[in-house]
Design an enzyme around this catalytic site. Structure first.
Site, PDB file in Angstrom:
ATOM      1  N   ASN A   1       0.826  -1.211   0.000  1.00  0.00           N
ATOM      2  CA  ASN A   1       0.000   0.000   0.000  1.00  0.00           C
ATOM      3  C   ASN A   1       0.856   1.255   0.000  1.00  0.00           C
ATOM      4  OD1 ASN A   1      -2.727  -0.493  -0.254  1.00  0.00           O
ATOM      5  ND2 ASN A   1      -3.000  -1.004   1.907  1.00  0.00           N
TER       6      ASN A   1
ATOM      7  N   ASP B   1      -5.523  -2.401  -3.829  1.00  0.00           N
ATOM      8  CA  ASP B   1      -6.799  -3.004  -4.240  1.00  0.00           C
ATOM      9  C   ASP B   1      -6.613  -3.983  -5.387  1.00  0.00           C
ATOM     10  OD1 ASP B   1      -8.066  -1.607  -2.306  1.00  0.00           O
ATOM     11  OD2 ASP B   1      -9.107  -0.189  -3.634  1.00  0.00           O
TER      12      ASP B   1
ATOM     13  N   GLU C   1      -6.453  -7.439   4.524  1.00  0.00           N
ATOM     14  CA  GLU C   1      -5.789  -8.382   3.621  1.00  0.00           C
ATOM     15  C   GLU C   1      -5.922  -9.818   4.134  1.00  0.00           C
ATOM     16  OE1 GLU C   1      -4.457  -6.088   5.527  1.00  0.00           O
ATOM     17  OE2 GLU C   1      -2.482  -6.655   6.323  1.00  0.00           O
TER      18      GLU C   1
END
Ligand code: MG
Length: 457
Positions: free
Chosen positions: A338, A347, A373
């Site tokens: 991220n 994503d 996650e």
């Protein structure tokens, strides 16, 4: 069956007459002696069916009906028009105004009760759907329905089951340009045709030389695929008993021969409109339920769904003495992904992970995004050793090919850690099962990641 019936008639004695008969059947009765009062009662109260006199001073029954049917707050309430004479022109005007049915004065007791009960049944189905649709979403039912109610004018697909050629030709002529009409001259073939194609109405003639038309009605009502299709019976003069029996079996309406073209098209329109309304409600409910249990990003089930189903799967496994295993997967160093590639990149990784996960589990396995996650797969009928192999296959599938990020061909390496646990013989609980999988996952992480750890006990 309890239901609230609103009786509207400008002559108090007429109101009283119907009221007494309905009370005797344990219906709850509301009354009104003019149109505006009737409309107000419908807006405020929980009215299930309206029995509406046509001839009233100032605002007549047609106008009352038109107003009720054009207001989304009251349009779903069934209206039965009560006419002084059995005049086709009155019926047609009423149907044009949106009436659901007719009774002729003096009102025949059996017809009154059959019609009221059949409409109450329909209404309760609609109510149930309206309730589910509006409570599961944070928007009003009216808004929901007004959004896509433009389909009213499309030509309905209709099936006519009638073995008499002359009658078929007449109806074909009457419905030209008004319906997309298929015809079956054989009741058995007609039944299969009705089941195979999605019609918006099925019209059944009573005039078979060698077949009971009500059998066909009952078959259509018992089959899942045709349970909700409107049925209109085309009957002969003198077949009142058969019609009443048909209404009990669930036909929606009937026409007497000789068939009047305007009445035919108006009744067909009413049935199709009602079906489309209920279909939309049903679709909206289904969609709402799907939204509530699906993870929007990955299309897998969400945690809420897992929470409500894991206990069921667990209980079933214990009761049947069958194995059940669970794996918890967690992407390694997802925060770094991220940070390096933004949330869009993150994503993309989650979506691709879900795709590879889904590819490696069976249809009966329950795969969910547990949060962030973290993903959970519940595997019914699966021993721990097998579950461990599945987990290893998933781990390898993730590690062996890098994940694509963005449009410019960039890729990144992704790995996953997996904890596996299985239901123990003897005493075990869902919480303990999940706890063991969680501990196994923790060991996989602390042991260096990109690995599977299974906890037998
Ligand atoms: Mg009157």
């Amino acid at each position: 069956m309890t239901a609230r019936i609103l009786v509207v008639d400008d002559i108090p004695a007429n109101v009283r007459l119907l009221e007494v008969r309905l009370l005797a059947e344990y219906f709850e009765v509301l009354t009104a002696t003019n149109g505006p009062d009737a409309i107000e009662t419908c807006e405020n109260g929980k009215v299930d069916v309206v029995l509406l006199d046509v001839m009233m001073p100032d605002m007549d029954g047609f106008e009352v009906c038109r107003r009720l049917k054009s207001d989304p707050a009251t349009s779903h309430i069934p209206v039965v028009m009560i006419t002084a004479l059995d005049q086709v022109s009155d019926r047609v005007r009423g149907l044009e105004a949106g009436a659901d049915d007719f009774l002729t004065k003096p009102v025949n007791d059996l017809q009154l009760m059959t019609r009221v009960k059949s409409l109450v049944r329909l209404k309760s189905l609609t109510d149930e759907l309206r309730l589910r649709a509006s409570t599961t979403r944070n928007i009003g039912i009216e808004e929901l329905l007004s959004r896509n109610f433009a389909s009213e004018d499309t030509t309905p697909k209709v099936l006519l089951i009638d073995e008499r050629k002359s009658s078929v030709e007449r109806i074909q002529k009457m419905l030209r340009d008004r319906a997309d009409l298929d015809v079956s001259s054989d009741p058995h073939a007609g039944f299969f045709q009705a089941a195979e194609t999605s019609y918006e109405c099925v019209m059944i003639s009573t005039a078979f030389a060698d077949f009971d038309p009500l059998r066909l009605c009952s078959q259509l009502r018992s089959l899942d695929r045709t349970r909700f299709v409107p049925i209109i019976l085309l009957a002969e003069e003198g077949e009142e008993e058969r019609i009443i029996r048909g209404l009990e079996l669930g036909i929606n309406d009937y026409l007497m021969r000789p068939i009047d073209q305007q009445e035919l098209t108006a009744r067909l329109r009413t049935q199709v409109r009602r079906k489309r309304y209920n279909d939309q409600l049903r679709a909206s409910v289904t969609q709402t339920i799907e939204m509530a249990v699906t993870d929007g990003l990955t299309g897998l089930h969400n945690r809420r769904y897992l929470d409500s189903h894991l206990q069921t799967l667990f209980d079933r496994a214990v009761a049947r003495r069958r194995p059940l295993s669970v794996m918890i997967t967690d992407l390694d160093r997802f925060k770094a992904i991220n940070d390096a590639h933004g949330h869009d990149g993150g994503d993309e990784v989650l979506r691709e992970f879900a795709r590879r996960l889904r590819k490696n589990v069976r249809g009966i396995d329950l795969a969910c995004r547990f949060g962030g996650e973290e993903f959970v797969v519940v595997m019914p009928d699966t021993e721990g050793a097998v579950a461990e192999k599945v987990a290893e296959r998933i781990r390898a599938e993730i590690a062996q090919a890098p994940f694509a990020i963005g449009q410019d061909g960039k890729t990144i390496e992704v790995t996953v850690s997996v904890g596996v646990s299985s239901v123990l013989k003897g005493v075990d609980t869902v919480a303990a099962l999940m706890k063991r999988a969680d501990l196994a996952l923790y060991e996989a992480k602390s042991g260096g990641r990109n690995r599977v750890v299974a906890k037998a006990a």
